[in-house]
Enzyme design. Structure first.
Site, PDB file in Angstrom:
ATOM      1  N   ASP A   1       0.871  -1.183   0.000  1.00 13.33           N
ATOM      2  CA  ASP A   1       0.000   0.000   0.000  1.00 13.33           C
ATOM      3  C   ASP A   1       0.902   1.226   0.000  1.00 13.33           C
ATOM      4  O   ASP A   1       2.119   1.121  -0.095  1.00 13.33           O
ATOM      5  CB  ASP A   1      -0.918   0.007   1.239  1.00 13.33           C
TER       6      ASP A   1
ATOM      7  N   SER B   1      -3.755  19.541   0.620  1.00 12.12           N
ATOM      8  CA  SER B   1      -4.047  18.225   0.051  1.00 12.12           C
ATOM      9  C   SER B   1      -2.902  17.750  -0.839  1.00 12.12           C
ATOM     10  O   SER B   1      -2.440  16.617  -0.712  1.00 12.12           O
ATOM     11  CB  SER B   1      -5.344  18.283  -0.740  1.00 12.12           C
TER      12      SER B   1
ATOM     13  N   GLU C   1       4.981  24.665 -11.238  1.00 11.51           N
ATOM     14  CA  GLU C   1       3.643  24.071 -11.317  1.00 11.51           C
ATOM     15  C   GLU C   1       3.358  23.513 -12.713  1.00 11.51           C
ATOM     16  O   GLU C   1       2.744  22.457 -12.841  1.00 11.51           O
ATOM     17  CB  GLU C   1       2.586  25.122 -10.941  1.00 11.51           C
TER      18      GLU C   1
ATOM     19  N   SER D   1       6.031   7.142 -21.080  1.00 15.35           N
ATOM     20  CA  SER D   1       7.172   6.230 -21.056  1.00 15.35           C
ATOM     21  C   SER D   1       6.752   4.818 -20.647  1.00 15.35           C
ATOM     22  O   SER D   1       7.539   3.882 -20.794  1.00 15.35           O
ATOM     23  CB  SER D   1       8.244   6.756 -20.105  1.00 15.35           C
TER      24      SER D   1
ATOM     25  N   HIS E   1      10.021  34.577 -17.137  1.00 14.20           N
ATOM     26  CA  HIS E   1       9.595  34.624 -18.550  1.00 14.20           C
ATOM     27  C   HIS E   1       8.093  34.885 -18.668  1.00 14.20           C
ATOM     28  O   HIS E   1       7.604  35.130 -19.758  1.00 14.20           O
ATOM     29  CB  HIS E   1      10.008  33.362 -19.316  1.00 14.20           C
TER      30      HIS E   1
ATOM     31  N   THR F   1      13.816  18.350 -22.682  1.00 11.69           N
ATOM     32  CA  THR F   1      12.514  17.974 -23.246  1.00 11.69           C
ATOM     33  C   THR F   1      12.715  17.329 -24.607  1.00 11.69           C
ATOM     34  O   THR F   1      12.061  16.336 -24.949  1.00 11.69           O
ATOM     35  CB  THR F   1      11.604  19.214 -23.368  1.00 11.69           C
TER      36      THR F   1
ATOM     37  N   LYS G   1      13.669  13.776 -24.297  1.00  7.25           N
ATOM     38  CA  LYS G   1      12.518  12.899 -24.045  1.00  7.25           C
ATOM     39  C   LYS G   1      11.783  12.571 -25.341  1.00  7.25           C
ATOM     40  O   LYS G   1      11.501  11.410 -25.627  1.00  7.25           O
ATOM     41  CB  LYS G   1      11.562  13.576 -23.064  1.00  7.25           C
TER      42      LYS G   1
HETATM   43 CU   LIG Z   1       6.832  29.328 -17.114  1.00  6.91          CU
END
Ligand SMILES: [Cu+2]
Lengths: 533, 178
Positions: A106, A169, A255, A268, A302, A328, A331
């Protein structure tokens, strides 16, 4: 395919039934299910708001809603989609899959897991409740820039508290995920044998722990500025409204990676399965994710090139932002290389995954355009920005979640979804999504500002097209709901492995996965056999 | 690994992570003074130098700098507010004085406060005030009119390419905040 943990576990483990079961459950699968349904509901609530926006923008002029309510819709749509739909969906997938992928019984902190979910309905009830308050729902944009946001009516403290609750949360969820990954792995499951979904979530959880408290601090400052006479963002008291933007985006840029790194993880998992080849460049995927996370802390400005910044600052934030294209790109390259000469089949999860790779990359390129400081002065606060972040969030985050649901649904329910309907859902979503968001690039470049209910007539045609696409996309998601419900009720039984090319501990468990799994850890040799290295 | 061991290990990890959470909450607040310091050091935001006599070194008559004065009232507050001199020609290193006039247009007590700003940003590092009405509460009785003095000196080290600068004051109504 047999499992190390006996499936006959259920009967002596008693759990409550009905509503009490869901209120008191500490089982990672139950909580995962709760998160996923909650997110699904919020996806429709936020989507409904998007359709109000697009209905108003169908034609120039003001016809359906008044401008204040329009601004409430853009604000609430963003808050609900980010904090109510995308983030809880990822946490739900983490709850379901991470323990099974690691051979753990768990999550590390099951009771906290229950709390971190049950805070959310209260947070969003409070946020949605603001729609009925004096002064209307928050309308200053999800970025809550001071001083505009301080003009919010009665809704203001409720918005702040709901954001506090969402933050608590997700921090609790993140702590739980870190503890699970670091302490609950089965013997033999070394860090570099972990599936990439687990890796990207580990990094995401650290990002959440680092930046959600900063957001909490920023909104607390707004609260004290409004009610307790502080002047953090009030120039009259020696404060500075621009400082809010700095603090907000110090949270805000990480974020956006919180919203996309778990999606990279899902990709992936899915692409190697349907390419029937191991993931190309596993280690480079891990390092690329970590570098993206690190870079996300030094690019925040930016978002605010136009506030006035010294040349050195503009150059620094421009180049740092462009640097993110490197990991990036690694990837994207690895996903393509995984597919290269693979024995590919195109089941629904794979269709969504392939369109993710292509369309997310388009969003990445428009991001690069926005990173160019001198060009950003033209694009800033235009529909080009709206097009950019919807390309990374809709065919990015949301397609990844949908792909993950199709991919793992048979494991959760023991039943297959309808493949023809899944394909119908894919093609309608993919086509309508492009009809919705692609024209926004054009109107943005031509100068249409964002967050306005009315616009100049030369933008009318593209806006009409975008609105038609939005309604098509919205109704396509009802097909998705139908597919999921139908699979749960009457789907064909699924095998344990479900997909021919699937590897990993979760596919060694029967379908549906028993209520308790890996009460005794799996055989270390199984981990090596199913693992990446 | 046995059960209880794992539990303490988990609890220790959670405690550590909670410390990070609290530290990052604090960091959000630490950004406030950090921001002030960065603005001060770099002259960003046009924040002017401290109230100090530094830089009063006697006028350098070989250079003339044009200083323009502007005034703004925030949020249409009930004040009249304007500079008494629109333009001054000054020498770096010399001490100069001017004043702004404010008038309470209402029949009751008002409290105001002014925030200064200098453009170009670069110049703000060399613009020092030896006396200023900014950053302190200014109480105005009903219909009161008053001149508020500003004494300033421009540092001799101001880069040669700066020939004109603008000092602007924004006047805020802070009566409600008291
Ligand atoms: Cu940004």
């Amino acid at each position: 395919m047999s499992t190390a943990a006996p499936a006959e576990h259920d009967h002596h483990e008693e759990h409550a039934t009905g509503l009490t079961r869901w209120l008191t459950t500490t089982n990672h699968k139950d909580i995962g299910t709760l998160y996923l349904w909650f997110s699904f509901i919020m996806f429709f609530v936020g989507g409904f708001m998007a359709l109000i926006i697009r209905a108003e923008l169908f034609q120039p002029g003001l016809q359906i809603v008044d401008p204040q309510f329009f601004n409430s819709m853009t604000t609430m749509h963003a808050l609900i989609m980010i904090f109510g739909a995308v983030m809880p969906a990822f946490v739900g997938l983490a709850n379901w899959m991470i323990p099974m992928m690691l051979g753990a019984p768990d999550m590390a902190l099951p009771r906290m897991n229950n709390w971190s979910f049950w805070i959310l309905p209260f947070a969003f009830a409070m946020l949605l409740g603001t729609l009925f308050m004096d002064g209307g729902a928050p309308a200053a944009g999800w970025t809550m820039y001071a001083p505009l946001v301080l003009q919010t009516g009665d809704a203001f403290p409720f918005m702040i508290f709901s954001i506090h609750l969402m933050g608590i949360s997700s921090v609790m969820g993140a702590i739980n995920i870190v503890a699970t990954i670091l302490n609950m792995r089965a013997p033999g499951m070394t860090l570099l044998r972990m599936p990439l979904f687990v890796w990207t979530w580990l990094i995401t959880a650290y990002l959440l722990i680092a930046v959600m408290p900063v957001l909490a601090g920023a909104v607390t400052m707004l609260l004290t500025d409004k009610f307790f006479g502080t002047s953090f963002f009030n120039a009259a008291g020696g404060g500075d409204p621009v400082m809010f933007q700095h603090i907000f985006w110090f949270f805000g840029h990480p974020e956006v990676y919180i919203l996309i790194l778990p999606a990279f993880g899902i990709m992936s998992q899915i692409i190697p399965t349907f390419a029937r080849k191991p993931l190309f460049g596993y280690a480079s995927m891990v390092y690329a994710s970590a570098s993206i996370a690190f870079l996300s802390f030094i690019v925040w400005a930016h978002h605010m090139f136009t506030v006035g910044m010294p040349l050195a600052g503009q150059l620094f934030f421009m180049f740092a932002t462009m640097l993110i294209a490197v990991p990036t790109g690694v990837k994207v390259f690895n996903w393509v290389a995984t597919m290269w000469r693979g024995a590919m089949t195109f089941e629904t999860p794979m269709l969504f995954a392939i369109s993710f790779v292509i369309l997310f990359t388009i969003g990445g390129f428009s991001g690069l355009m926005l990173a160019i400081t001198p060009a950003d002065f033209q694009y800033h606060d235009s529909y080009f920005v709206v097009a950019h972040f919807h390309y990374v969030l809709v065919p990015g985050a949301i397609f990844a979640i949908i792909a993950g649901v199709y991919y793992w649904l048979p494991k959760w329910t023991g039943r297959m979804y309808s493949e023809p309907l899944g394909k119908l859902h894919f093609w309608t979503s993919m086509i309508f999504m492009n009809i919705t968001f692609f024209p926004m690039h054009f109107v943005g470049l031509a100068g249409m500002p964002r967050r306005i209910p009315d616009y100049a007539v030369q933008f009318a045609d593209f806006n009409m097209i975008a609105s038609i696409g939005a309604f098509g996309f919205g109704f396509s998601q009802l097909i998705f709901l139908y597919i999921v419900l139908r699979a749960i009720r009457t789907g064909e039984p699924a095998t344990a492995q479900v997909w021919e090319g699937a590897h990993g501990l979760e596919w060694t468990l029967p379908s549906p996965a028993p209520y308790h799994t890996f009460d005794t850890p799996p055989d270390p040799q199984l981990i090596v056999k199913e693992g990446h290295s | 690994m046995s059960g209880p061991d794992k539990k303490t290990e988990t609890h220790r990890l959670v405690a550590k992570l909670l410390v990070v959470v609290l530290a990052m909450f604090g960091f959000g607040y630490a950004l406030v003074p950090l921001y002030e310091i960065i603005c001060e050091v770099t002259g960003l935001n046009g924040k002017t130098g401290q109230v100090s006599l530094a830089g009063v070194t006697g006028p350098d008559t070989s250079r003339v700098i044009t200083v323009r004065f502007t005034a703004t009232v925030n949020s249409a507050a009930p004040w009249d507010f304007q500079p008494n001199d629109r333009v001054m020609e000054v020498h770096p290193g010399g001490l100069y004085e001017t004043s702004y006039q404010a008038k309470n247009r209402t029949g009751h007590l008002l409290v105001g406060q002014a925030a200064p700003s200098v453009v170009p940003r670069e110049a703000s590092l060399y613009f020092n005030k030896t006396e200023c009405f900014c950053f302190t509460r200014q109480e105005f009785g009903p219909d009161e009119v008053r001149d508020m003095p500003v004494q300033f000196v421009i540092d001799r080290n101001i880069p040669a390419h700066i020939e004109t600068l603008v000092l602007s004051y924004t006047f805020f109504d802070i009566t409600e905040k008291g």
